[in-house]
Design a protein around this motif. Structure first.
Motif, PDB file in Angstrom:
ATOM      1  N   GLN A 129       0.826  -1.216   0.000  1.00 15.32           N
ATOM      2  CA  GLN A 129       0.000   0.000   0.000  1.00 15.32           C
ATOM      3  C   GLN A 129       0.853   1.256   0.000  1.00 15.32           C
ATOM      4  O   GLN A 129       0.511   2.241  -0.644  1.00 15.32           O
ATOM      5  N   GLU A 130       1.953   1.217   0.739  1.00 17.21           N
ATOM      6  CA  GLU A 130       2.804   2.393   0.862  1.00 17.21           C
ATOM      7  C   GLU A 130       3.869   2.470  -0.226  1.00 17.21           C
ATOM      8  O   GLU A 130       4.663   3.403  -0.253  1.00 17.21           O
ATOM      9  N   GLY A 131       3.874   1.471  -1.118  1.00 19.76           N
ATOM     10  CA  GLY A 131       4.823   1.489  -2.222  1.00 19.76           C
ATOM     11  C   GLY A 131       6.269   1.287  -1.813  1.00 19.76           C
ATOM     12  O   GLY A 131       7.181   1.743  -2.496  1.00 19.76           O
ATOM     13  N   VAL A 132       6.484   0.581  -0.705  1.00 19.50           N
ATOM     14  CA  VAL A 132       7.842   0.308  -0.231  1.00 19.50           C
ATOM     15  C   VAL A 132       8.370  -0.920  -0.961  1.00 19.50           C
ATOM     16  O   VAL A 132       7.716  -1.963  -1.004  1.00 19.50           O
ATOM     17  N   GLY A 133       9.536  -0.798  -1.561  1.00 18.29           N
ATOM     18  CA  GLY A 133      10.114  -1.879  -2.345  1.00 18.29           C
ATOM     19  C   GLY A 133      10.644  -3.025  -1.514  1.00 18.29           C
ATOM     20  O   GLY A 133      10.838  -2.907  -0.306  1.00 18.29           O
ATOM     21  N   HIS A 134      10.842  -4.138  -2.176  1.00 15.44           N
ATOM     22  CA  HIS A 134      11.388  -5.346  -1.551  1.00 15.44           C
ATOM     23  C   HIS A 134      12.878  -5.445  -1.841  1.00 15.44           C
ATOM     24  O   HIS A 134      13.338  -5.013  -2.892  1.00 15.44           O
ATOM     25  N   ASP A 135      13.594  -6.061  -0.918  1.00 16.60           N
ATOM     26  CA  ASP A 135      14.959  -6.466  -1.197  1.00 16.60           C
ATOM     27  C   ASP A 135      15.020  -7.984  -0.999  1.00 16.60           C
ATOM     28  O   ASP A 135      13.989  -8.620  -0.748  1.00 16.60           O
ATOM     29  N   ALA A 136      16.197  -8.570  -1.111  1.00 14.13           N
ATOM     30  CA  ALA A 136      16.318 -10.028  -1.008  1.00 14.13           C
ATOM     31  C   ALA A 136      15.823 -10.532   0.345  1.00 14.13           C
ATOM     32  O   ALA A 136      15.215 -11.605   0.433  1.00 14.13           O
ATOM     33  N   ASN A 137      16.048  -9.759   1.407  1.00 10.03           N
ATOM     34  CA  ASN A 137      15.575 -10.179   2.732  1.00 10.03           C
ATOM     35  C   ASN A 137      14.056 -10.186   2.809  1.00 10.03           C
ATOM     36  O   ASN A 137      13.473 -11.055   3.448  1.00 10.03           O
ATOM     37  N   THR A 138      13.421  -9.233   2.163  1.00 10.73           N
ATOM     38  CA  THR A 138      11.956  -9.193   2.161  1.00 10.73           C
ATOM     39  C   THR A 138      11.400 -10.452   1.507  1.00 10.73           C
ATOM     40  O   THR A 138      10.476 -11.077   2.031  1.00 10.73           O
ATOM     41  N   TYR A 139      11.977 -10.821   0.359  1.00  8.94           N
ATOM     42  CA  TYR A 139      11.515 -12.038  -0.319  1.00  8.94           C
ATOM     43  C   TYR A 139      11.774 -13.276   0.540  1.00  8.94           C
ATOM     44  O   TYR A 139      10.956 -14.196   0.588  1.00  8.94           O
ATOM     45  N   MET A 140      12.904 -13.309   1.244  1.00 10.97           N
ATOM     46  CA  MET A 140      13.200 -14.438   2.124  1.00 10.97           C
ATOM     47  C   MET A 140      12.157 -14.535   3.232  1.00 10.97           C
ATOM     48  O   MET A 140      11.634 -15.616   3.505  1.00 10.97           O
ATOM     49  N   HIS A 141      11.837 -13.401   3.875  1.00 12.45           N
ATOM     50  CA  HIS A 141      10.837 -13.414   4.941  1.00 12.45           C
ATOM     51  C   HIS A 141       9.467 -13.824   4.399  1.00 12.45           C
ATOM     52  O   HIS A 141       8.738 -14.583   5.043  1.00 12.45           O
ATOM     53  N   GLN A 142       9.144 -13.336   3.213  1.00 16.27           N
ATOM     54  CA  GLN A 142       7.858 -13.685   2.614  1.00 16.27           C
ATOM     55  C   GLN A 142       7.799 -15.184   2.328  1.00 16.27           C
ATOM     56  O   GLN A 142       6.782 -15.828   2.582  1.00 16.27           O
ATOM     57  N   ALA A 143       8.892 -15.751   1.832  1.00  9.12           N
ATOM     58  CA  ALA A 143       8.943 -17.199   1.588  1.00  9.12           C
ATOM     59  C   ALA A 143       8.756 -17.959   2.898  1.00  9.12           C
ATOM     60  O   ALA A 143       8.011 -18.946   2.959  1.00  9.12           O
TER      61      ALA A 143
END
Length: 157
Positions: A47-61
């Motif tokens: 919603q806030e348009g904050v981008g992902h980095d590799a850690n974000t994808y890891m946490h999401q996984a």
């Protein structure tokens, strides 16, 4: 609770949460197995348009793994790559272990190869699991470990 309370105070301090802020909270959600809170954070991030980095994808996984959404967890690896990012070793290790539990050793071996291509070291235990083998026994000897110096040491999974 304290982490989320601090985060709520950011607005009062006129501070805008960034990727690092969200990652710290996502890490907390993963560690405490708060899947629903993690999903709310990811939604707020979008919603806030904050981008992902590799850690974000890891946490999401990790959140998808906890939610027993194996296909979505594996999709995070693709999403990370499509964003032009190099998946981190912890993400690879989590997904390889997921595939081993599902007895999909062929795909686990592919990820081991990808992990090495991305510059991550693969330990013998993870490699054995990915091959469908019993992990080798731990080697004894020595104790402690401690800080052995050598800054820039690569992590082994």
């Amino acid at each position: 609770d304290r982490a989320f309370a601090t985060w709520a105070e950011l607005e009062q301090l006129s501070l805008t949460p960034d990727t690092g802020t969200f990652n710290a909270l996502l890490h907390t959600c993963v560690r405490t197995r708060e899947v629903a809170s993690g999903r709310r954070l990811l939604s707020r991030m979008a919603q806030e348009g904050v981008g992902h980095d590799a850690n974000t994808y890891m946490h999401q996984a990790s959140l998808h793994i906890m939610g027993r959404e194996d296909g979505l967890a594996l999709k995070m690896l693709d999403n990370c790559r499509e964003a032009g990012l190099v998946p981190n070793g912890r993400m690879y290790a989590s997904l390889i272990n997921l595939l081993c539990r599902a007895r999909n050793f062929e795909k686990a071996q592919e990820l081991v190869e990808d992990m090495e291509k991305d510059g991550h070291m693969v330990g013998r235990v993870l490699r054995a699991k990915a091959n469908g083998e019993q992990p080798p026994p731990r080697q004894g000897g020595g104790g402690g470990g401690g800080n052995r110096g050598g800054g820039g040491r690569r992590e082994r999974f």
